[in-house]
Every structure is written in structure tokens, then in C-alpha cells.
Design an enzyme around this catalytic site. Sequence first.
Site, PDB file in Angstrom:
ATOM      1  N   CYS A   7      -6.645 -37.939  27.664  1.00 21.51           N
ATOM      2  CA  CYS A   7      -7.373 -38.082  27.307  1.00 21.51           C
ATOM      3  C   CYS A   7      -8.742 -38.262  25.946  1.00 21.51           C
ATOM      4  O   CYS A   7      -7.821 -37.977  24.604  1.00 21.51           O
ATOM      5  CB  CYS A   7      -8.350 -38.772  28.583  1.00 21.51           C
ATOM      6  SG  CYS A   7      -9.632 -40.436  28.233  1.00 21.51           S
ATOM      7  N   HIS A  63      -7.121 -39.972  32.978  1.00 18.18           N
ATOM      8  CA  HIS A  63      -7.168 -39.030  33.713  1.00 18.18           C
ATOM      9  C   HIS A  63      -6.343 -38.374  35.475  1.00 18.18           C
ATOM     10  O   HIS A  63      -6.966 -38.956  36.085  1.00 18.18           O
ATOM     11  CB  HIS A  63      -8.410 -39.032  34.435  1.00 18.18           C
ATOM     12  CG  HIS A  63      -9.306 -39.627  32.987  1.00 18.18           C
ATOM     13  ND1 HIS A  63     -10.041 -37.932  32.655  1.00 18.18           N
ATOM     14  CD2 HIS A  63      -9.746 -40.348  32.334  1.00 18.18           C
ATOM     15  CE1 HIS A  63     -10.838 -38.418  32.386  1.00 18.18           C
ATOM     16  NE2 HIS A  63     -11.112 -39.521  31.714  1.00 18.18           N
ATOM     17  N   GLU A  84      -6.695 -35.288  37.012  1.00 18.78           N
ATOM     18  CA  GLU A  84      -7.470 -34.576  37.529  1.00 18.78           C
ATOM     19  C   GLU A  84      -8.545 -35.562  38.528  1.00 18.78           C
ATOM     20  O   GLU A  84      -9.079 -35.381  39.207  1.00 18.78           O
ATOM     21  CB  GLU A  84      -8.005 -34.036  36.805  1.00 18.78           C
ATOM     22  CG  GLU A  84      -9.773 -34.608  35.452  1.00 18.78           C
ATOM     23  CD  GLU A  84      -8.868 -35.335  34.388  1.00 18.78           C
ATOM     24  OE1 GLU A  84      -7.447 -35.339  35.011  1.00 18.78           O
ATOM     25  OE2 GLU A  84     -10.180 -35.413  33.933  1.00 18.78           O
TER      26      GLU A  84
HETATM   27  N1  GLN Z   1     -13.451 -42.416  24.979  1.00 20.10           N
HETATM   28  C1  GLN Z   1     -13.797 -40.711  24.316  1.00 20.10           C
HETATM   29  C2  GLN Z   1     -13.490 -40.246  23.178  1.00 20.10           C
HETATM   30  O1  GLN Z   1     -13.535 -40.873  22.118  1.00 20.10           O
HETATM   31  C3  GLN Z   1     -12.625 -40.320  25.679  1.00 20.10           C
HETATM   32  C4  GLN Z   1     -12.994 -40.572  27.063  1.00 20.10           C
HETATM   33  C5  GLN Z   1     -12.520 -39.888  28.107  1.00 20.10           C
HETATM   34  O2  GLN Z   1     -11.725 -38.953  27.797  1.00 20.10           O
HETATM   35  N2  GLN Z   1     -12.585 -40.658  29.204  1.00 20.10           N
HETATM   36  O3  GLN Z   1     -13.539 -39.141  22.692  1.00 20.10           O
END
Ligand code: GLN
Length: 195
Positions: free
Chosen positions: A80, A177, A179
Site C-alpha cells: 500500500c 494489506h 498483513e
Molecule cells: N492512501 C495512502 C497513501 O496515499 C495509502 C493507504 C494505505 O497504505 N493503506 O499514502
Amino acid sequence: MCNMKIGVLALQGAFIEHIKMLQKLGTTAVPVRLPADIEGLDGLIIPGGESTTIGKLAVQYHLLEPLRQFALQNPVWGTCAGMILMAKDIGRDQPLLGVMDIVVERNAFGRQIDSFETGLDVPALANGSGPAAPFPAVFIRAPRLVAANGETEVLATLADGTAVAAQEGHWLVTSFHPELTDDDRFHRYFLSLVR
Ligand code: GLN
């Protein structure tokens, strides 16, 4: 899976969950907050969270350049926000490791569906006894892969074709994610790259 030491960048975000999952797999997992913490690691995970915050803190703690140098030589997995930090191009200016030949769009799933879970087909997770069961992918204000260039290989796409996981040599990125689930197959897959 013994003898491996994996660092998890622990500036902000979902780092504890990664550490727990790695420990469950019998791997030594350590939080990384200072440049000295990088020494002796066999691999690194950059967790989800807020990429702007993680990037700012990495600059503040003099970690960004050491992390980049580590990544150039070693396996790194970005989940992410971690995927955002790994990308060379996110179409805007914020601190990044910027090593992987991918174009990433932050917050790519709009407001109505900013968080969702879906069963994802990930052929790379197949273990020889037929196709892999769908991976429970949790998306939270997730980024998407706009382009996977050069040697980068897309590992998973949503039904509409949106790319959400990729690998370039020893680098792995996922929009979602693993995890936050009980499914340790992506962690195992990353450890296989480290080994
Ligand atoms: N929206 C976040 C970003 O742009 C990422 C979201 C996440 O890691 N769950 O950094």
C-alpha cells in the site's frame, strides 16, 4: 525460514502486523527506525500507512537514502503506502525511495469504495498442487499500478484489469494489506525472494 532477519519500516502505519506475521512464520523480524537498524537485514518490508508521513519521517530521521541504498541491493516489499514509496513515478512530488520502474496512482479507488476486500487471483502463489486459492486482498484507500515498465511483472489484477501487485526482480509491491489477514502466503512468497 530460520536465519533470516527481516526489517519492517516502523515510522508509521501497519508495521506491527507485519512483524507478527513474520514471527509466526519463524522469521526474525525487527522494527526499523534508525539507519543503524538496517545493518544486517536480509530483507525489508515497507508497510501501509500514509506515504507522505512515512516519507517525511524518513527524511527527518536520515533514513531515506540508506533505505534506497539497501533496496538497490536487497529484497524489499512495499504494501500500500509502501508500494507508493517504492515507485519511481507517482505523478507528484513527495519523498520516495523511487527504485521500482512503476507508475502508481495514490488513492486510486475514489470515495465510495475507498476500502474493500476482494478475492484475488494470484498465479504466483500457486504451490504446484493446482491453481492458488483466491487471496483475501484488503484495500484501504489504496493505490493502483498505472504502469509496470521495464522488467516489472504484474502479479495480480482486479476483475476490471486494474493492476494491484507486481514484482521486479527482488522487489515486490502490493496495493493491498496481506498483513491484515490470516493468509500468510504473500509473506511466504516474499521470504522465498529473500532466500
Ligand atoms: N492512501 C495512502 C497513501 O496515499 C495509502 C493507504 C494505505 O497504505 N493503506 O499514502
